[in-house]
Write a protein that holds these residues in place. Structure first.
Motif, PDB file in Angstrom:
ATOM      1  N   ASP A  30       0.841  -1.208   0.000  1.00 59.92           N
ATOM      2  CA  ASP A  30       0.000   0.000   0.000  1.00 59.92           C
ATOM      3  C   ASP A  30       0.871   1.251   0.000  1.00 59.92           C
ATOM      4  OD1 ASP A  30      -2.702  -1.235   2.166  1.00 59.92           O
ATOM      5  OD2 ASP A  30      -2.301  -1.486   0.017  1.00 59.92           O
ATOM      6  N   LEU A  31       1.902   1.221   0.809  1.00 58.33           N
ATOM      7  CA  LEU A  31       2.830   2.360   0.867  1.00 58.33           C
ATOM      8  C   LEU A  31       3.490   2.583  -0.486  1.00 58.33           C
ATOM      9  CD1 LEU A  31       4.521   4.510   2.348  1.00 58.33           C
ATOM     10  CD2 LEU A  31       6.045   2.682   3.110  1.00 58.33           C
ATOM     11  N   CYS A  32       3.898   1.484  -1.084  1.00 51.89           N
ATOM     12  CA  CYS A  32       4.567   1.539  -2.384  1.00 51.89           C
ATOM     13  C   CYS A  32       3.625   2.145  -3.430  1.00 51.89           C
ATOM     14  CB  CYS A  32       4.948   0.115  -2.764  1.00 51.89           C
ATOM     15  SG  CYS A  32       6.363   0.031  -3.820  1.00 51.89           S
ATOM     16  N   GLN A  33       2.392   1.691  -3.417  1.00 51.50           N
ATOM     17  CA  GLN A  33       1.410   2.201  -4.372  1.00 51.50           C
ATOM     18  C   GLN A  33       1.189   3.689  -4.168  1.00 51.50           C
ATOM     19  OE1 GLN A  33      -1.385  -0.196  -5.836  1.00 51.50           O
ATOM     20  NE2 GLN A  33      -2.499   1.444  -6.851  1.00 51.50           N
ATOM     21  N   ALA A  34       1.025   4.090  -2.911  1.00 54.49           N
ATOM     22  CA  ALA A  34       0.804   5.511  -2.623  1.00 54.49           C
ATOM     23  C   ALA A  34       1.977   6.347  -3.109  1.00 54.49           C
ATOM     24  CB  ALA A  34       0.594   5.706  -1.130  1.00 54.49           C
ATOM     25  N   ALA A  35       3.187   5.810  -2.917  1.00 58.41           N
ATOM     26  CA  ALA A  35       4.382   6.547  -3.345  1.00 58.41           C
ATOM     27  C   ALA A  35       4.433   6.675  -4.861  1.00 58.41           C
ATOM     28  CB  ALA A  35       5.628   5.850  -2.818  1.00 58.41           C
ATOM     29  N   LEU A  36       4.083   5.605  -5.551  1.00 56.52           N
ATOM     30  CA  LEU A  36       4.112   5.652  -7.011  1.00 56.52           C
ATOM     31  C   LEU A  36       3.060   6.609  -7.539  1.00 56.52           C
ATOM     32  CD1 LEU A  36       4.675   1.867  -7.718  1.00 56.52           C
ATOM     33  CD2 LEU A  36       6.250   3.704  -8.314  1.00 56.52           C
ATOM     34  N   GLU A  37       1.886   6.595  -6.910  1.00 61.86           N
ATOM     35  CA  GLU A  37       0.841   7.530  -7.349  1.00 61.86           C
ATOM     36  C   GLU A  37       1.307   8.967  -7.173  1.00 61.86           C
ATOM     37  OE1 GLU A  37      -2.469   6.262  -5.026  1.00 61.86           O
ATOM     38  OE2 GLU A  37      -2.945   4.582  -6.355  1.00 61.86           O
ATOM     39  N   ARG A  38       1.926   9.236  -6.017  1.00 63.60           N
ATOM     40  CA  ARG A  38       2.426  10.586  -5.813  1.00 63.60           C
ATOM     41  C   ARG A  38       3.518  10.937  -6.822  1.00 63.60           C
ATOM     42  NH1 ARG A  38       3.035  13.501  -0.214  1.00 63.60           N
ATOM     43  NH2 ARG A  38       0.810  13.078  -0.409  1.00 63.60           N
ATOM     44  N   ALA A  39       4.332   9.971  -7.122  1.00 61.48           N
ATOM     45  CA  ALA A  39       5.399  10.231  -8.100  1.00 61.48           C
ATOM     46  C   ALA A  39       4.810  10.572  -9.459  1.00 61.48           C
ATOM     47  CB  ALA A  39       6.302   9.000  -8.206  1.00 61.48           C
ATOM     48  N   LEU A  40       3.796   9.823  -9.869  1.00 55.07           N
ATOM     49  CA  LEU A  40       3.178  10.099 -11.165  1.00 55.07           C
ATOM     50  C   LEU A  40       2.556  11.492 -11.169  1.00 55.07           C
ATOM     51  CD1 LEU A  40       1.503   6.635 -11.882  1.00 55.07           C
ATOM     52  CD2 LEU A  40       3.453   7.633 -13.075  1.00 55.07           C
ATOM     53  N   ASN A  41       1.973  11.886 -10.036  1.00 53.79           N
ATOM     54  CA  ASN A  41       1.348  13.193  -9.961  1.00 53.79           C
ATOM     55  C   ASN A  41       2.353  14.331  -9.864  1.00 53.79           C
ATOM     56  OD1 ASN A  41      -1.246  12.203 -10.111  1.00 53.79           O
ATOM     57  ND2 ASN A  41      -1.444  11.956  -7.899  1.00 53.79           N
ATOM     58  N   SER A  42       3.543  14.047  -9.316  1.00 50.34           N
ATOM     59  CA  SER A  42       4.529  15.136  -9.177  1.00 50.34           C
ATOM     60  C   SER A  42       5.668  14.983 -10.149  1.00 50.34           C
ATOM     61  CB  SER A  42       5.111  15.217  -7.776  1.00 50.34           C
ATOM     62  OG  SER A  42       4.727  14.178  -6.977  1.00 50.34           O
ATOM     63  N   ARG A  43       5.399  14.314 -11.235  1.00 49.55           N
ATOM     64  CA  ARG A  43       6.436  14.010 -12.204  1.00 49.55           C
ATOM     65  C   ARG A  43       7.189  15.236 -12.670  1.00 49.55           C
ATOM     66  NH1 ARG A  43       4.794  10.526 -17.315  1.00 49.55           N
ATOM     67  NH2 ARG A  43       6.715  10.880 -18.472  1.00 49.55           N
ATOM     68  N   ALA A  44       6.504  16.359 -12.760  1.00 52.49           N
ATOM     69  CA  ALA A  44       7.156  17.574 -13.240  1.00 52.49           C
ATOM     70  C   ALA A  44       8.244  18.046 -12.282  1.00 52.49           C
ATOM     71  CB  ALA A  44       6.119  18.674 -13.423  1.00 52.49           C
ATOM     72  N   GLN A  45       8.182  17.588 -11.035  1.00 51.15           N
ATOM     73  CA  GLN A  45       9.177  18.032 -10.061  1.00 51.15           C
ATOM     74  C   GLN A  45      10.442  17.222 -10.092  1.00 51.15           C
ATOM     75  OE1 GLN A  45       7.158  18.146  -6.274  1.00 51.15           O
ATOM     76  NE2 GLN A  45       5.398  19.119  -7.282  1.00 51.15           N
ATOM     77  N   TRP A  46      10.447  16.138 -10.853  1.00 50.70           N
ATOM     78  CA  TRP A  46      11.675  15.370 -10.951  1.00 50.70           C
ATOM     79  C   TRP A  46      12.521  15.935 -12.090  1.00 50.70           C
ATOM     80  CZ3 TRP A  46      13.032  11.697 -14.968  1.00 50.70           C
ATOM     81  CH2 TRP A  46      14.271  11.067 -14.733  1.00 50.70           C
ATOM     82  N   GLN A  47      13.778  16.209 -11.800  1.00 47.47           N
ATOM     83  CA  GLN A  47      14.654  16.758 -12.841  1.00 47.47           C
ATOM     84  C   GLN A  47      15.318  15.613 -13.587  1.00 47.47           C
ATOM     85  OE1 GLN A  47      16.887  18.944  -9.804  1.00 47.47           O
ATOM     86  NE2 GLN A  47      16.463  20.794 -10.962  1.00 47.47           N
ATOM     87  N   VAL A  48      15.028  15.556 -14.878  1.00 49.32           N
ATOM     88  CA  VAL A  48      15.649  14.524 -15.716  1.00 49.32           C
ATOM     89  C   VAL A  48      17.164  14.602 -15.569  1.00 49.32           C
ATOM     90  CG1 VAL A  48      15.949  13.691 -18.075  1.00 49.32           C
ATOM     91  CG2 VAL A  48      13.746  14.601 -17.345  1.00 49.32           C
ATOM     92  N   GLY A  49      17.789  13.431 -15.408  1.00 40.56           N
ATOM     93  CA  GLY A  49      19.237  13.411 -15.237  1.00 40.56           C
ATOM     94  C   GLY A  49      19.636  13.265 -13.790  1.00 40.56           C
ATOM     95  N   THR A  50      18.733  13.606 -12.861  1.00 37.55           N
ATOM     96  CA  THR A  50      19.025  13.326 -11.449  1.00 37.55           C
ATOM     97  C   THR A  50      18.540  11.911 -11.141  1.00 37.55           C
ATOM     98  OG1 THR A  50      16.905  14.201 -10.690  1.00 37.55           O
ATOM     99  CG2 THR A  50      18.755  15.739 -10.799  1.00 37.55           C
ATOM    100  N   ARG A  51      18.930  11.435  -9.958  1.00 36.76           N
ATOM    101  CA  ARG A  51      18.631  10.040  -9.684  1.00 36.76           C
ATOM    102  C   ARG A  51      17.173   9.841  -9.355  1.00 36.76           C
ATOM    103  NH1 ARG A  51      23.067   7.403  -5.948  1.00 36.76           N
ATOM    104  NH2 ARG A  51      21.393   5.863  -5.875  1.00 36.76           N
ATOM    105  N   LEU A  52      16.532   9.021 -10.190  1.00 35.44           N
ATOM    106  CA  LEU A  52      15.118   8.736  -9.982  1.00 35.44           C
ATOM    107  C   LEU A  52      14.927   7.901  -8.724  1.00 35.44           C
ATOM    108  CD1 LEU A  52      12.266   9.029 -11.165  1.00 35.44           C
ATOM    109  CD2 LEU A  52      12.647   6.890 -12.391  1.00 35.44           C
ATOM    110  N   ASP A  53      15.866   6.991  -8.454  1.00 35.99           N
ATOM    111  CA  ASP A  53      15.666   6.116  -7.299  1.00 35.99           C
ATOM    112  C   ASP A  53      15.658   6.913  -5.995  1.00 35.99           C
ATOM    113  OD1 ASP A  53      18.970   4.591  -6.840  1.00 35.99           O
ATOM    114  OD2 ASP A  53      18.402   6.576  -7.552  1.00 35.99           O
TER     115      ASP A  53
END
Lengths: 162, 248
Positions: A30-53
């Protein structure tokens, strides 16, 4: 690789980290799912080239901390009479649940949250001290002292159980 | 009584110490039983934790995640059913799959026992346990003593003709772990870095001598080729990885 594909490739490790934080498989997923959902929703905040993990681990860890704090706040908001009969946080329930877990899960469950997350990030997920401290937003010295207390507690418990 | 505190010992096991202090500790282990014991307990803790949690990595990804992450999931299905492709590549891949499993396999136990009891690597029997390897809490065989030291510090490009243990290729395996091939008169193989320890993924022991060396070197090279993702590390990459303590 598409963003979703990169996240999917991380899922096994994310599930592993979640399992260490949450201690049971259902809560962990459940935690994992919630985290992935948040990641999909905040995708614009991840800078390409930085570590996704590290970005994903940070999201998951913060969600988990928010959840833990909410659980503890619920406890302290109880009526004074109830409070006399209830435990102010869920550590009692956690201990009972821990009785049914194996050695390692039980020992981890007994750690304070801040030690458990340090142990998981460094000893299981393999982050360096610097990376783990950055992920948790604490000074490196704080990370290493929490890590040290966590591993000493684990060695005591697991050493006796061995 | 040990002159290194628990935080330093932990940092040593975590690969976080500067090279000089790490080498001092490694040298001190031979004379300081308390220190050797403390190092071994930290290594065993790491091994116990990774043995416990690595099973999660092997679980098939639940459908809910594949569904959440969309149609791209179809291209990243978990390990497919065994292929009927009988090509050399397929045979190597199947062999790699077997070798990549956890190491608590019956056929390894005799080898593991002999390594723990006393099979040394060119006489380098330093470190806790007295052998070149030891069994960790999860049943995995990890390098210790002189072998661990060689894997931690030696560069293929700069080791000269001297050392009892020679490192060969350094590479990244398909799970992203650093691996190194090594050989000596009595033992050769491939070790992969996992949570602060060098897990011995393959070992070849023998009587020594030129013929054995050739046969074992070929088997090791074939396994390494099957395990590696991309090309082996070049000299600069090897040095950089070594300087970072073989951490990610």
């Amino acid at each position: 690789m598409a963003f979703e594909q990169e996240l999917l490739a991380l899922v096994p490790k994310l599930r592993r980290f979640a399992r260490g934080l949450a201690q049971n498989a259902a809560d962990a997923d459940d935690l994992c799912q919630a985290a992935l959902e948040r990641a999909l929703n905040s995708r614009a905040q991840w800078q390409v080239g930085t570590r996704l993990d590290s970005w994903m681990y940070r999201i998951m860890r913060n969600l988990w901390i928010d959840n833990r704090r909410a659980v503890q706040r619920r406890g302290t908001a109880l009526d004074i009479d109830d409070a006399a009969m209830h435990i102010a946080d869920d550590s009692h329930e956690r201990m009972e649940a821990a009785m049914e877990l194996g050695d390692v899960d039980r020992a981890l469950a007994r750690l304070p949250d801040e030690q458990r997350e340090a142990v998981m990030l460094v000893l299981v997920e393999g982050y360096s001290y610097r990376e783990a401290a950055e992920l948790l937003d604490v000074p490196q010295g704080t990370l290493t002292s929490r890590l040290g207390r966590g591993r000493e507690a684990l060695m005591r418990e697991l050493g006796e159980a061995a | 009584m040990t002159r290194f505190d628990s935080a330093t010992i932990a940092a040593f096991v975590d690969g976080e110490l500067d090279d000089l202090t790490a080498r001092r500790i490694d040298a001190a282990i031979a004379d300081d039983a308390d220190l050797a014991d403390a190092v071994m307990r930290e290594r065993e803790l790491r091994a116990k934790l990774s043995a416990h949690f690595d099973s999660v990595l092997d679980e098939p990804v639940p459908d809910r995640f594949a569904a959440l992450l969309g149609g791209a999931a179809a291209a990243m299905a978990p390990t497919p059913a065994p292929s009927i492709d009988t090509s050399f590549a397929a045979r190597l891949a199947a062999k790699k799959d077997v070798q990549a499993r956890r190491f608590a396999l019956p056929q390894w136990s005799a080898m593991a026992a002999s390594l723990v009891v006393g099979l040394t690597v060119g006489g380098l029997a330093l470190g806790g346990g007295g052998g070149a390897g030891r069994i960790d809490g999860g049943g995995a065989l990890v390098a210790s003593g002189g072998l661990a030291d060689a894997l931690d510090t030696q560069l293929a490009s700069a080791q000269g003709a001297g050392p009892a243990v020679r490192v060969g290729l350094s590479f990244t395996d398909k799970s992203g772990a650093y691996c190194r091939t090594f050989e000596s008169a009595s033992l050769g193989g491939i070790a992969c870095r996992d949570d602060g320890a060098w897990q011995l993924r393959q070992t070849v022991a023998g009587q020594g001598g030129a013929d054995y060396r050739q046969a074992s070197a070929g088997a090791i090279a074939e396994s390494a080729a099957a395990m590696m993702a991309g090309a082996p590390l070049d000299a600069a990459q090897e040095r950089a990885a070594r300087d970072k303590g073989w951490s990610r």
